[in-house]
Write an enzyme that holds these catalytic residues in place. Structure first.
Site, PDB file in Angstrom:
ATOM      1  N   ASP A  29       0.780  -1.241   0.000  1.00 18.31           N
ATOM      2  CA  ASP A  29       0.000   0.000   0.000  1.00 18.31           C
ATOM      3  C   ASP A  29       0.819   1.303   0.000  1.00 18.31           C
ATOM      4  OD1 ASP A  29      -1.499  -2.152   0.821  1.00 18.31           O
ATOM      5  OD2 ASP A  29      -2.259  -1.219   2.640  1.00 18.31           O
TER       6      ASP A  29
ATOM      7  N   GLN B  52       4.209   0.517   2.248  1.00 18.69           N
ATOM      8  CA  GLN B  52       4.407  -0.723   2.977  1.00 18.69           C
ATOM      9  C   GLN B  52       5.517  -1.513   2.273  1.00 18.69           C
ATOM     10  OE1 GLN B  52       1.762  -2.091   5.715  1.00 18.69           O
ATOM     11  NE2 GLN B  52       2.433   0.031   5.915  1.00 18.69           N
TER      12      GLN B  52
ATOM     13  N   TRP C 241       1.838  -0.869   9.975  1.00 16.66           N
ATOM     14  CA  TRP C 241       0.947  -1.046   8.831  1.00 16.66           C
ATOM     15  C   TRP C 241       0.403   0.290   8.348  1.00 16.66           C
ATOM     16  CZ3 TRP C 241      -2.342  -6.168   9.466  1.00 16.66           C
ATOM     17  CH2 TRP C 241      -1.453  -7.258   9.555  1.00 16.66           C
TER      18      TRP C 241
ATOM     19  N   ARG D 260      -7.939  -1.329  11.436  1.00 12.50           N
ATOM     20  CA  ARG D 260      -6.691  -0.778  10.897  1.00 12.50           C
ATOM     21  C   ARG D 260      -6.913   0.272   9.806  1.00 12.50           C
ATOM     22  NH1 ARG D 260      -7.042  -6.154   9.171  1.00 12.50           N
ATOM     23  NH2 ARG D 260      -7.223  -6.461   6.925  1.00 12.50           N
ATOM     24  N   ASP D 261      -5.798   0.915   9.445  1.00  6.72           N
ATOM     25  CA  ASP D 261      -5.691   1.826   8.300  1.00  6.72           C
ATOM     26  C   ASP D 261      -6.407   3.162   8.498  1.00  6.72           C
ATOM     27  OD1 ASP D 261      -4.461  -0.469   7.315  1.00  6.72           O
ATOM     28  OD2 ASP D 261      -6.161  -1.057   6.066  1.00  6.72           O
TER      29      ASP D 261
HETATM   30  C1  FRU Z   1      -3.958  -3.702   2.578  1.00 10.47           C
HETATM   31  C2  FRU Z   1      -3.370  -4.087   3.925  1.00 10.47           C
HETATM   32  C3  FRU Z   1      -3.821  -3.135   5.021  1.00 10.47           C
HETATM   33  C4  FRU Z   1      -2.730  -3.287   6.046  1.00 10.47           C
HETATM   34  C5  FRU Z   1      -1.502  -3.453   5.181  1.00 10.47           C
HETATM   35  C6  FRU Z   1      -0.462  -4.379   5.750  1.00 10.47           C
HETATM   36  O1  FRU Z   1      -3.233  -4.222   1.513  1.00 10.47           O
HETATM   37  O2  FRU Z   1      -3.711  -5.413   4.244  1.00 10.47           O
HETATM   38  O3  FRU Z   1      -5.116  -3.398   5.510  1.00 10.47           O
HETATM   39  O4  FRU Z   1      -2.627  -2.183   6.886  1.00 10.47           O
HETATM   40  O5  FRU Z   1      -1.954  -3.960   3.938  1.00 10.47           O
HETATM   41  O6  FRU Z   1       0.700  -4.381   4.982  1.00 10.47           O
END
Ligand code: FRU
Length: 535
Positions: free
Chosen positions: A22, A38, A81, A145-146
């Site tokens: 991401d 990421q 993440w 998350r996120d």
């Molecule tokens: C999306 C995801 C997010 C997470 C991240 C981990 O591709 O799964 O939900 O934060 O990648 O790398």
């Protein structure tokens, strides 16, 4: 290994090696664009996730810097993440991201730049109050998350949403804060929808109802609508709705006809996931970044030593209809164009294939516009056919003759066309209305057996009698990003040709329909490589 080098790209964003997923925390600070992502420092598959960091002054040429955020404390010791950047008072950047704690719970953390005078924002610190949000009171600790870019409501308080699910109901959990450090969960989510599964990487932002300019994330006025995007883990696509943000209740409601979940609209009908937008106040536009994964098996991408690209950043705005968004590659990418080839107005007769020579077809930008003033008999399509454009494209690939179409481009094609990726249109009639299908057919993209060659498709909201049908494809060795109808529909694909690499790649325009179509204009450019530096 050398035999995989042809798939490295020349003007797409990718690290020197290893796994990338991401895009994270995109922003522009002191005229410098920042992209975090990421990244696995130790291999070409997912794991050991840190925030790698790169900067640019033009979104084309990049400097890779050292990792900005990485596991360093209990609140993120098992992974840093995805997350987003926001600007606090005095234009101070703040990043909210998901940390994986010692119990493998997903928690939300804050990070600040160490030195605000540094436009490259190289050093980051994490305040001692972390984690700021924990999965308590019934929140599932593996689906929390996120965090998005935060916005301020009319009361001055900050808001942020976090991706979540309850059972199989996808959810955007809402938190509020006065100081950006102490956050309280709101009673109701900003929005949720049944049967949509986990909402990864939500994105929530206003779009102007008029024109192509972007607006800052906290703008609330009569001249904006709001967009909510979710990355659906179940289907691995980015879906959005357009709707209204009711500030009094802190709720978002999609417009009638704007559907949540996988029956709704997608940013891209090919590969494109976990995307994120930011407001670029230098050029008053909103820009979209998105992750494109490989179409290779895990074994094959580990062998090649790298995995994942970022799509060319796209300007994104609301269509005149107010029913969908429009996307277009940022204008800066055009400075890589060299040696343009321009075709005069040409009739493309039934069954013709015309080579566009004079461009490096493995690394190119092509724009073509078709006119369909006199269409012959048009194929009928029933309501079943209207349900699944991707299936229709796979049944009626480029090799299947039609009446109006298939016509379009053959990209990354070998000389004798054993290999080609076909990006094309085909026109149907349904209840006396025209329906334009746009496809990206990867079925013959490579003589190699192993890569996934799924064909993609969507309908394009263009009236082919009144408007011209335009197609632009950005071709970069193993990626083809196509924009139909001036950006009303996007399809990105990954392909791994055996013959159509480097000098073996060719570019054609074709018509496999029985009606002739008019090319009103066609321009193609070779693309220079972007300049990439490592600090
Ligand atoms: C999306 C995801 C997010 C997470 C991240 C981990 O591709 O799964 O939900 O934060 O990648 O790398």
């Amino acid at each position: 290994p050398k035999d995989h080098l042809p798939y490295r790209t020349a003007f797409h964003f990718q690290p020197a090696k290893n796994w990338m997923n991401d895009p994270n925390g995109p922003m522009v600070y002191k005229h410098v664009y920042h992209l975090f992502y990421q990244y696995n420092p130790y291999g070409a598959d997912w794991g050991n996730i840190v925030w790698a960091h790169a900067t640019s002054t033009d979104l084309v040429n990049w400097i890779h810097l050292k990792h900005a955020i990485y596991p360093s404390a209990p609140f993120d010791i098992n992974g840093t993440w995805s997350g987003s950047a926001s600007f606090l008072k005095g234009k101070k950047p703040a990043i909210l991201y998901t940390g994986i704690d010692p119990q493998r719970r997903q928690v939300q953390n804050l990070a600040f730049p160490k030195t605000l005078s540094d436009p490259y924002l190289i050093e980051w610190t994490k305040p001692p109050q972390n984690p700021l949000m924990e999965p308590i009171n019934g929140i599932n600790s593996s689906s929390f998350r996120d965090p998005t870019t935060s916005w301020q409501g009319p009361d001055g308080r900050w808001r942020v949403i976090i991706g979540n699910k309850r059972g199989h109901r996808g959810m955007a959990v809402l938190y509020r804060s006065k100081d950006f450090v102490h956050w309280t969960k709101a009673k109701h989510p900003l929005h949720s929808a049944k049967d949509t599964g986990m909402w990864e990487c939500p994105d929530f932002y206003p779009v102007s109802v008029e024109g192509e300019n972007g607006v800052d994330t906290s703008v609330i006025s009569k001249s904006v609508k709001h967009v909510l995007k979710n990355s659906l883990d179940d289907t691995r696509h980015d879906y959005y709705t357009i709707g209204t943000y009711y500030t009094n209740k802190d709720r978002y409601i999609p417009d009638a006809g704007s559907i949540d979940g996988d029956a709704g609209l997608r940013y891209d009908y090919g590969k494109f996931y976990a995307s994120k937008t930011f407001f670029d106040d230098v050029k008053n536009r909103r820009i979209l970044w998105g992750w494109i994964n490989e179409s290779l098996s895990r074994e094959d991408y580990i062998k090649q030593g790298w995995s994942g690209l970022q799509a060319i950043p796209r300007k994104i705005w609301l269509d005149k209809s107010r029913k969908q968004l429009v996307q277009w590659p940022v204008v800066e990418i055009e400075k890589l164009r060299v040696n343009g080839v321009h075709l005069p107005r040409t009739e493309l007769k039934e069954g013709s294939v015309h080579e566009i020579s004079g461009v490096t077809a493995s690394q190119a930008d092509v724009e073509v516009t078709f006119e369909l003033s006199k269409m012959g008999k048009i194929e009928e399509i029933d309501s079943n056919g209207l349900k699944n454009p991707q299936y229709l494209c796979s049944q009626k690939g480029a090799a299947v003759e039609g009446s109006v179409g298939p016509f379009g481009l053959l990209v990354l094609a070998s000389k004798s066309l054993e290999e080609r990726t076909a990006v094309f249109f085909r026109v149907f009639k349904s209840q006396n209305k025209y329906v334009v299908l746009m496809c990206s057919d990867q079925s013959r993209s490579s003589l190699r057996e192993e890569p996934d060659k799924t064909t993609y498709g969507t309908f394009l909201n263009v009236d082919p009698l009144r408007e011209k049908l335009s197609l632009r494809s950005l071709i970069d060795h193993s990626i083809v990003e196509s924009f139909g109808g001036n950006g009303k529909a996007c399809i990105t694909s990954r392909v791994y040709p055996k013959l159509a690499i480097d000098g073996g790649a060719h570019l054609y325009v074709f018509n496999n329909g029985t009606s002739s179509v008019m090319i009103s204009s066609l321009s193609a450019w070779s693309m220079k490589g972007a300049q990439i530096k490592y600090l």
